[in-house]
Enzyme design. Structure first.
Site, short mmCIF file in Angstrom:
data_model
loop_
_atom_site.label_atom_id
_atom_site.label_comp_id
_atom_site.label_asym_id
_atom_site.label_seq_id
_atom_site.Cartn_x
_atom_site.Cartn_y
_atom_site.Cartn_z
N LYS A 76 11.15 -10.18 -3.65
CA LYS A 76 11.83 -9.48 -2.54
C LYS A 76 11.94 -10.35 -1.30
O LYS A 76 11.01 -11.09 -0.98
CB LYS A 76 11.06 -8.20 -2.19
N ASP A 120 6.17 -7.24 -10.77
CA ASP A 120 6.83 -6.95 -9.49
C ASP A 120 6.13 -7.73 -8.38
O ASP A 120 4.96 -7.47 -8.08
CB ASP A 120 6.78 -5.45 -9.19
N TYR A 166 3.54 -10.29 -0.22
CA TYR A 166 2.23 -10.03 -0.82
C TYR A 166 1.31 -11.27 -0.77
O TYR A 166 0.12 -11.17 -1.09
CB TYR A 166 2.37 -9.53 -2.26
N HIS A 193 13.81 -6.20 0.81
CA HIS A 193 12.57 -5.40 0.78
C HIS A 193 12.69 -4.12 1.64
O HIS A 193 12.24 -3.06 1.24
CB HIS A 193 11.41 -6.27 1.27
P1 NDP Z 1 0.07 2.44 -7.27
O1 NDP Z 1 0.61 3.80 -7.24
O2 NDP Z 1 0.47 1.51 -8.34
O3 NDP Z 1 -1.51 2.56 -7.23
C1 NDP Z 1 -2.33 1.42 -7.27
C2 NDP Z 1 -3.76 1.85 -7.01
O4 NDP Z 1 -4.19 2.72 -8.05
C3 NDP Z 1 -4.73 0.72 -6.95
O5 NDP Z 1 -5.68 1.03 -5.97
C4 NDP Z 1 -5.37 0.72 -8.34
O6 NDP Z 1 -6.69 0.24 -8.22
C5 NDP Z 1 -5.33 2.18 -8.71
N1 NDP Z 1 -5.09 2.43 -10.15
C6 NDP Z 1 -4.37 1.70 -11.03
N2 NDP Z 1 -4.31 2.30 -12.22
C7 NDP Z 1 -5.01 3.45 -12.12
C8 NDP Z 1 -5.30 4.49 -13.01
N3 NDP Z 1 -4.85 4.47 -14.28
N4 NDP Z 1 -6.05 5.53 -12.57
C9 NDP Z 1 -6.49 5.55 -11.29
N5 NDP Z 1 -6.26 4.59 -10.37
C10 NDP Z 1 -5.50 3.54 -10.79
O7 NDP Z 1 0.33 1.81 -5.83
P2 NDP Z 1 1.05 0.60 -5.14
O8 NDP Z 1 1.32 1.08 -3.78
O9 NDP Z 1 0.32 -0.65 -5.34
O10 NDP Z 1 2.47 0.48 -5.87
C11 NDP Z 1 2.64 -0.24 -7.06
C12 NDP Z 1 3.50 -1.47 -6.84
O11 NDP Z 1 4.79 -1.12 -6.35
C13 NDP Z 1 2.96 -2.42 -5.77
O12 NDP Z 1 1.82 -3.12 -6.21
C14 NDP Z 1 4.18 -3.25 -5.49
O13 NDP Z 1 4.39 -4.19 -6.53
C15 NDP Z 1 5.26 -2.18 -5.49
N6 NDP Z 1 5.47 -1.63 -4.15
C16 NDP Z 1 6.66 -1.92 -3.52
C17 NDP Z 1 6.91 -1.46 -2.26
C18 NDP Z 1 8.20 -1.79 -1.61
O14 NDP Z 1 8.31 -1.63 -0.37
N7 NDP Z 1 9.19 -2.21 -2.35
C19 NDP Z 1 5.95 -0.65 -1.50
C20 NDP Z 1 4.75 -0.34 -2.25
C21 NDP Z 1 4.55 -0.81 -3.52
P3 NDP Z 1 -7.26 -1.04 -9.07
O15 NDP Z 1 -6.38 -2.21 -8.78
O16 NDP Z 1 -8.63 -1.16 -8.52
O17 NDP Z 1 -7.22 -0.61 -10.50
C1 1BO Z 2 4.79 -2.52 3.90
C2 1BO Z 2 4.34 -2.52 2.47
C3 1BO Z 2 5.37 -3.00 1.54
C4 1BO Z 2 4.85 -3.19 0.19
O1 1BO Z 2 5.87 -3.60 -0.66
#
Ligand code: NDP
Ligand code: 1BO
Length: 316
Positions: free
Chosen positions: A85, A51, A56, A118
């Site tokens: 996106k 994704d 990003y 997005h």
């Molecule tokens: P997540 O819910 O995927 O959480 C990610 C965080 O959790 C990171 O800090 C990671 O740290 C940690 N983590 C990963 N695996 C574990 C685990 N098994 N146990 C504990 N902690 C863990 O959050 P995101 O907000 O990043 O969402 C995921 C994806 O969704 C984004 O990266 C993006 O691609 C998408 N997204 C899309 C949005 C939109 O507007 N369309 C908005 C937000 C997200 P570490 O990397 O240190 O492991």
């Molecule tokens: C504003 C944050 C969006 C991540 O996809």
């Protein structure tokens, strides 16, 4: 939306007929220097879905990693699912194909499997000028998205952060229905209403922040520490993260966990071949609900959304 199992991973069929892997590696806030390695680890571990987004600022590094994986024969392009996106500054119809071209160039690809709007908001000029915000343009932006679908450069098109109302509005005039609405969803923000609207209209519901985004400090999310998650995890011999992701899969939604750490990337993929039994699954309905990514930055008294209520049409 039928499910099928490929090499242990469940795939969901979209309204285009394409089959999308139910788990994708998230890349928001994946730092430069780490994200390419994370993509390589993930694909070698069995992920077939990444994704991405122009926002990003790491699509270039992801593109280098993908090329390496293709050149080394680790995976074929047709076996990978790549989502990207359209950012908020690129909603003018003439800017939409230009934005996709930039993403394709950075990712070193000829097409994306899924291209999403997005956010339901156009930021016409850079900076903080609220007068440059618009929402009434979505029909013309969607037409430009449909043209990308017709061209084959986006094999499916969809939206992100669209409420039930905004999705239904789009469905009322779209020539090509959105294949996906990608939105926040995890046990602490379950989105029952939007899930039902998606299901009734053949739009796949895809869950971002499926772990509650614990690393995003300004969100203060601690869903992985919730007593119901830790209790279920302990009973099943799984981690809270795996339980949160499995909960999403059992709801019929794809999940997009982000990590740049090898152990977690692998742990997060180990969510198939077991399930949360009904007596534990029903406990999730007791979890208090709160949207984490509320997006206050899109709300302005002179913009189209004057409150969070308006941005999310009450789903907040
Ligand atoms: P997540 O819910 O995927 O959480 C990610 C965080 O959790 C990171 O800090 C990671 O740290 C940690 N983590 C990963 N695996 C574990 C685990 N098994 N146990 C504990 N902690 C863990 O959050 P995101 O907000 O990043 O969402 C995921 C994806 O969704 C984004 O990266 C993006 O691609 C998408 N997204 C899309 C949005 C939109 O507007 N369309 C908005 C937000 C997200 P570490 O990397 O240190 O492991
Ligand atoms: C504003 C944050 C969006 C991540 O996809």
């Amino acid at each position: 939306m039928a499910e099928e199992n490929v090499n242990g991973v469940v795939y969901f069929e979209l309204n285009t007929g394409a089959k999308m892997p139910s788990i994708g590696l998230g890349t928001w806030q994946s730092e430069p220097g780490l994200v390419g390695n994370a993509v390589e680890i993930a694909v070698k571990a069995g992920y077939r879905h990444i994704d991405c987004a122009r926002l990003y600022e790491n699509e270039n590094e992801i593109g280098v990693a993908l090329k390496k994986l293709f050149d080394e024969g680790v995976v074929k392009r047709e076996d990978l699912w790549i989502t990207s996106k359209l950012w908020n500054t690129d909603h003018a119809p003439e800017d939409v194909p230009v934005a996709l071209e930039k993403t394709l160039k950075d990712l070193q690809l000829d097409y994306v499997d899924l291209y999403l709007i997005h956010w339901p908001l156009w930021k016409k000029t850079a900076g903080a000028d609220p007068g440059s915000l618009s929402a009434s343009h979505i029909p013309s932006t969607w037409k430009a998205m449909e043209a990308l679908y017709d061209s084959g450069k986006a094999r499916a098109i969809g939206v992100s952060n669209f409420s039930s109302k905004k999705l239904e509005d789009l469905l009322s005039y779209a020539r090509i229905h959105p294949a996906v609405d990608q939105v926040e969803c995890h046990p602490g923000w379950q989105q029952a209403k939007l899930r039902a609207v998606c299901q009734a209209n053949g739009v796949h519901f895809s869950a971002y922040s499926p772990l509650g985004s614990p690393g995003t400090t300004w969100m203060n999310s601690n869903i992985l520490k919730h007593p119901i998650l830790t209790m279920v995890a302990e009973k099943l011999g799984k981690s809270p993260g795996q339980v949160a992701l499995r909960w999403g899969i059992q709801n019929g939604q794809s999940v997009l966990p982000k990590s740049t750490k090898e152990a977690r990337i692998k742990e997060n993929l180990d969510i198939f071949g077991w399930s949360i039994p009904d007596d534990l699954f029903c406990k999730f309905s007791e979890i208090e609900q709160r949207r984490q990514l509320r997006a206050e930055f899109l709300v302005h008294e002179n913009g189209p959304y004057k409150s969070l209520e308006e941005l999310w049409d009450g789903e907040v």
